[in-house]
Motif scaffolding. Structure first.
Motif, PDB file in Angstrom:
ATOM      1  N   LEU A 210      21.326 -70.542   4.920  1.00 20.92           N
ATOM      2  CA  LEU A 210      21.042 -71.955   4.394  1.00 20.92           C
ATOM      3  C   LEU A 210      19.448 -72.097   4.071  1.00 20.92           C
ATOM      4  O   LEU A 210      18.775 -71.822   5.301  1.00 20.92           O
ATOM      5  CB  LEU A 210      21.668 -73.047   5.535  1.00 20.92           C
TER       6      LEU A 210
ATOM      7  N   MET B 177      12.262 -74.021   4.173  1.00 23.96           N
ATOM      8  CA  MET B 177      13.030 -74.148   5.633  1.00 23.96           C
ATOM      9  C   MET B 177      14.288 -73.045   5.406  1.00 23.96           C
ATOM     10  O   MET B 177      14.915 -73.281   4.360  1.00 23.96           O
ATOM     11  CB  MET B 177      13.304 -75.527   5.791  1.00 23.96           C
TER      12      MET B 177
ATOM     13  N   PHE C 217      17.776 -71.335   7.672  1.00 21.25           N
ATOM     14  CA  PHE C 217      18.511 -71.498   9.024  1.00 21.25           C
ATOM     15  C   PHE C 217      18.876 -69.677   9.253  1.00 21.25           C
ATOM     16  O   PHE C 217      19.657 -69.348  10.042  1.00 21.25           O
ATOM     17  CB  PHE C 217      19.705 -71.997   8.665  1.00 21.25           C
TER      18      PHE C 217
ATOM     19  N   ASN D 115      20.455 -68.488  12.519  1.00 25.23           N
ATOM     20  CA  ASN D 115      20.651 -69.686  13.095  1.00 25.23           C
ATOM     21  C   ASN D 115      19.534 -70.254  13.719  1.00 25.23           C
ATOM     22  O   ASN D 115      19.541 -70.860  15.134  1.00 25.23           O
ATOM     23  CB  ASN D 115      21.826 -69.242  14.197  1.00 25.23           C
ATOM     24  N   LYS D 116      18.190 -69.811  13.222  1.00 20.89           N
ATOM     25  CA  LYS D 116      17.082 -70.173  13.807  1.00 20.89           C
ATOM     26  C   LYS D 116      16.223 -71.177  12.925  1.00 20.89           C
ATOM     27  O   LYS D 116      15.490 -70.473  11.908  1.00 20.89           O
ATOM     28  CB  LYS D 116      16.482 -69.050  14.314  1.00 20.89           C
ATOM     29  N   PRO D 117      16.507 -72.414  12.806  1.00 26.74           N
ATOM     30  CA  PRO D 117      15.809 -73.222  11.783  1.00 26.74           C
ATOM     31  C   PRO D 117      14.296 -73.122  12.009  1.00 26.74           C
ATOM     32  O   PRO D 117      13.935 -73.924  12.634  1.00 26.74           O
ATOM     33  CB  PRO D 117      16.752 -74.492  11.672  1.00 26.74           C
TER      34      PRO D 117
ATOM     35  N   MET E 256      12.622 -76.284  16.324  1.00 27.66           N
ATOM     36  CA  MET E 256      12.991 -76.334  14.844  1.00 27.66           C
ATOM     37  C   MET E 256      11.659 -76.898  14.044  1.00 27.66           C
ATOM     38  O   MET E 256      10.989 -77.833  14.538  1.00 27.66           O
ATOM     39  CB  MET E 256      14.012 -77.312  14.518  1.00 27.66           C
TER      40      MET E 256
ATOM     41  N   GLU F 234      18.627 -83.332  15.607  1.00 27.22           N
ATOM     42  CA  GLU F 234      18.157 -82.752  16.669  1.00 27.22           C
ATOM     43  C   GLU F 234      18.201 -83.531  17.948  1.00 27.22           C
ATOM     44  O   GLU F 234      18.543 -83.178  19.010  1.00 27.22           O
ATOM     45  CB  GLU F 234      16.797 -82.161  16.213  1.00 27.22           C
TER      46      GLU F 234
ATOM     47  N   ILE G 279      20.946 -76.843  18.227  1.00 27.25           N
ATOM     48  CA  ILE G 279      20.780 -76.660  16.739  1.00 27.25           C
ATOM     49  C   ILE G 279      20.923 -77.956  15.982  1.00 27.25           C
ATOM     50  O   ILE G 279      22.039 -78.766  16.255  1.00 27.25           O
ATOM     51  CB  ILE G 279      21.166 -75.405  16.438  1.00 27.25           C
ATOM     52  N   SER G 280      20.161 -78.323  14.998  1.00 30.09           N
ATOM     53  CA  SER G 280      20.397 -79.353  14.067  1.00 30.09           C
ATOM     54  C   SER G 280      20.892 -79.044  12.711  1.00 30.09           C
ATOM     55  O   SER G 280      20.051 -78.029  12.245  1.00 30.09           O
ATOM     56  CB  SER G 280      19.344 -80.370  14.104  1.00 30.09           C
ATOM     57  N   TYR G 281      21.846 -79.472  12.313  1.00 32.25           N
ATOM     58  CA  TYR G 281      22.110 -79.095  10.657  1.00 32.25           C
ATOM     59  C   TYR G 281      21.986 -80.295  10.018  1.00 32.25           C
ATOM     60  O   TYR G 281      22.207 -80.310   8.669  1.00 32.25           O
ATOM     61  CB  TYR G 281      23.704 -78.603  10.670  1.00 32.25           C
TER      62      TYR G 281
ATOM     63  N   ARG H  24      26.210 -79.952   7.099  1.00 30.78           N
ATOM     64  CA  ARG H  24      27.587 -79.313   7.262  1.00 30.78           C
ATOM     65  C   ARG H  24      28.612 -80.466   7.654  1.00 30.78           C
ATOM     66  O   ARG H  24      28.772 -80.600   9.017  1.00 30.78           O
ATOM     67  CB  ARG H  24      27.322 -78.602   8.389  1.00 30.78           C
TER      68      ARG H  24
END
Lengths: 452, 166
Positions: free
Chosen positions: A220, A236, A238, A241-243, A264, B114, B137-139, B143
């Motif tokens: 992403l 940015m 992801f 899975n490490k944004p 993040m 977050e 983790i933040s989306y 999502r």
């Protein structure tokens, strides 16, 4: 008709433009000024672009003489000028004077019959080693004089850029403002269902040509932004899975994480000199703004507040930063000095304000506003005064400035999740769809390529 | 104790509901391989201590009010169940995912997600779950779970989901 578009052409303005004209340096093509014959006419074709809903100026742009490339170039120049909303290219089918005789000079009465205010004549020839030589002249049809003229020597592959640079010269000569056609857009290409969107970085010329994808969609990616001085994009991702905030080099395709932050990182933007990236870091439920030197990789914290501080954007002189914070209870816009001192709230209207972006001219800040279930794109002065709404919709978000600070791009979404890039004039007129192969969001406009 | 009882009831109901499917697919339960003393759920179709067990028998998510990130009374009850389960399976580590609805701006919503994830992580920590077992983790709004555009859907998307790390 003629009186509406002519008239206000002050001497000072003309002198200023002449100075610019002499200082032009173009990276890809080296233009040479073609001597302007005769003294300027009393009332040249001029567009005052601060006026808003103006009548587009009729302009004749015949195929450039001598090659297929000449026809292609004229088509691109014409499309650029038309899309600006300020010009109305006249259909070539109406032209009376043929291209061959136009090379000897315009028969102005043939163009006045068509009500053309301005005329562009040009020629394009292939020269040795895949090079192309292109020249053009811009004519004041009623004043019967040449307004400007340039010659370009460029690689054949760069014919589109030559065309965009010619469109920029015409725009500049007639409006008195810098052009924006020799520029690119980086954005996020979107596909797939709303709950599993595939997002890829993509780049294209501002007219949608030369489109290509920069990432494969496996991670992403969000919010790409151009460096003002190099071929780098910050964005940015992801990935794993490490944004985090990344740098992407357009020429090499190389990607690297920017900095080693414990939380993040997101919402990156370059400083005007390209030496720093400013961004947010979120950790333990708190988001603050940090700057990072792209060379030394040293970072510095600029805000220290329990609120969310995000979406920072530098003023063009680098002395101030506008950002988004909910420190007052809900999202509003604040300005601070570049070292984090002197924070002041600038947004004052109803609703929530977000995604502030400082104009490259410095005079305005564009933003997204949310109120009564609607989203708006607007502008205000850096002190918060003079707020104006340019566009609105179910969801409109994330404005970005064209390099001349006269046009904005942003994205539009509908409830089904479809997204689309739009552009709009600073006056709020001439809203257009920017065509992309798939859906598109998060556009960022590059600086003028010739200025880099 | 109470947790296990609920699990057993849920498992029994589930087994009844799925028994015909199980027969068709040859999935004949008996998956208690964890060596714990949950003999009463041994016949369940999900393995105790598994991600499915957590999702089905505990509940993996809590919801937030518009623009808020505080843990509501209802969410507290849910998180108490999550904490109890996590204490029962101390080897499990989790990631708390924070999400926002689509009616906000992208960057702010990343920060809001977050915040929500951390609210949940902090609450679980306060209930005795070791911090080292929790990551966040933040989306943001990237999502959504529910894809319609109405308040019913948005309220389901303003969520924090505790996911079991594999």
């Amino acid at each position: 008709m003629r009186g509406a578009t002519l008239g206000i052409n002050m001497r000072d303005e003309r002198m200023k433009r002449l100075r610019h004209f002499l200082m032009i340096m173009v990276a890809v093509a080296i233009p040479a000024a073609i001597t302007v014959a005769g003294s300027p006419a009393k009332a040249e074709p001029v567009i005052d672009i601060t006026k808003g809903n103006i009548e587009p100026m009729p302009i004749a742009i015949p195929d450039f003489y001598g090659s297929q490339a000449g026809s292609d170039i004229a088509r691109v120049v014409s499309a650029d000028l038309e899309r600006s909303g300020l010009f109305k290219p006249i259909s070539p089918q109406a032209f009376i004077q043929d291209n061959a005789s136009l090379q000897q000079g315009p028969r102005f009465q043939d163009w006045r019959v068509l009500n053309a205010q301005a005329l562009v004549s040009g020629a394009a020839q292939s020269t040795a080693n895949g090079q192309i030589q292109v020249q053009f002249r811009l004519w004041d049809v009623y004043g019967e004089s040449q307004m400007t003229g340039f010659q370009y020597n460029a690689s054949q592959n760069n014919w589109r850029r030559v065309a965009h640079q010619i469109a920029d010269e015409i725009y500049k000569r007639i409006t008195g403002e810098e052009g924006y056609f020799d520029s690119r857009i980086v954005y996020v290409s979107e596909s797939g269902p709303k709950n599993a969107r595939v997002k890829r970085l993509a780049i294209m010329d501002q007219d949608g040509e030369n489109h290509r994808y920069l990432t494969d969609g496996s991670a992403l990616v969000l919010t790409p932004r151009f460096s003002p001085v190099s071929q780098d994009i910050t964005y940015m991702s992801f990935y794993n899975n490490k944004p985090r905030v990344y740098l992407f080099n357009i020429n090499t395709g190389q990607q690297e994480i920017l900095g080693d932050f414990p939380g993040m990182t997101f919402a990156p933007r370059f400083s005007p000199d390209g030496s720093k990236v400013i961004m947010s870091m979120a950790q333990s439920g708190n988001t603050d703004i940090y700057e990072m030197d792209t060379r030394t990789r040293r970072s510095r914290r600029l805000t220290d507040n329990p609120a969310i501080d995000t979406s920072p954007s530098y003023s063009p002189d680098g002395s101030r930063i506008v950002f988004n914070s909910d420190r007052g209870g809900e999202q509003q816009l604040y300005v601070m000095n570049a070292d984090g001192s002197g924070v002041q709230r600038i947004s004052k209207g109803q609703g929530r304000y977000a995604t502030p972006v400082w104009s490259p001219r410095g005079d305005l800040i564009a933003f997204t506003r949310m109120a009564q279930g609607q989203f708006y794109i607007g502008v205000m002065r850096p002190d918060g005064s003079g707020e104006r709404q340019l566009s609105s919709g179910w969801l409109v978000e994330g404005p970005t400035w064209a390099p001349n600070g006269r046009v904005l791009a942003y994205f539009v979404s509908d409830p089904s999740g479809r997204t689309q890039l739009h552009s709009i004039d600073l006056t709020g007129y001439n809203e257009r769809v920017m065509k992309t192969p798939l859906d598109g969001s998060d556009p960022a406009w590059s600086p003028l390529l010739s200025s880099q | 104790m109470r947790i296990q009882l609920i699990s057993a009831v849920a498992a029994a109901l589930l087994l009844a509901a799925c028994s015909s499917d199980d027969a068709a697919t040859g999935n004949t339960a008996g998956t208690n391989t964890t060596g714990t003393d949950n003999s009463q759920v041994a016949a369940a179709s999900v393995a105790p201590g598994s991600a499915e067990d957590f999702k089905q028998n505990v509940g993996d998510r809590v919801f937030f009010a518009l623009d808020r990130y505080d843990v509501s009374a209802e969410a507290q009850q849910q998180l108490q169940k999550q904490a109890a389960w996590l204490q029962q399976y101390p080897a499990v580590t989790v990631t708390v995912e924070g999400h926002a609805d689509e009616r906000g701006t992208r960057e702010y919503n990343l920060a809001l997600g977050e915040r929500r994830a951390n609210s949940v992580a902090n609450y679980l920590t306060a209930l005795g779950v070791d911090k080292s077992r929790l990551s966040v983790i933040s989306y943001g709004k990237e999502r959504p779970e529910c894809t319609e555009s109405n308040e019913a859907c948005w309220s389901q998307n303003r969520r924090a989901v505790t996911t079991i790390n594999r």
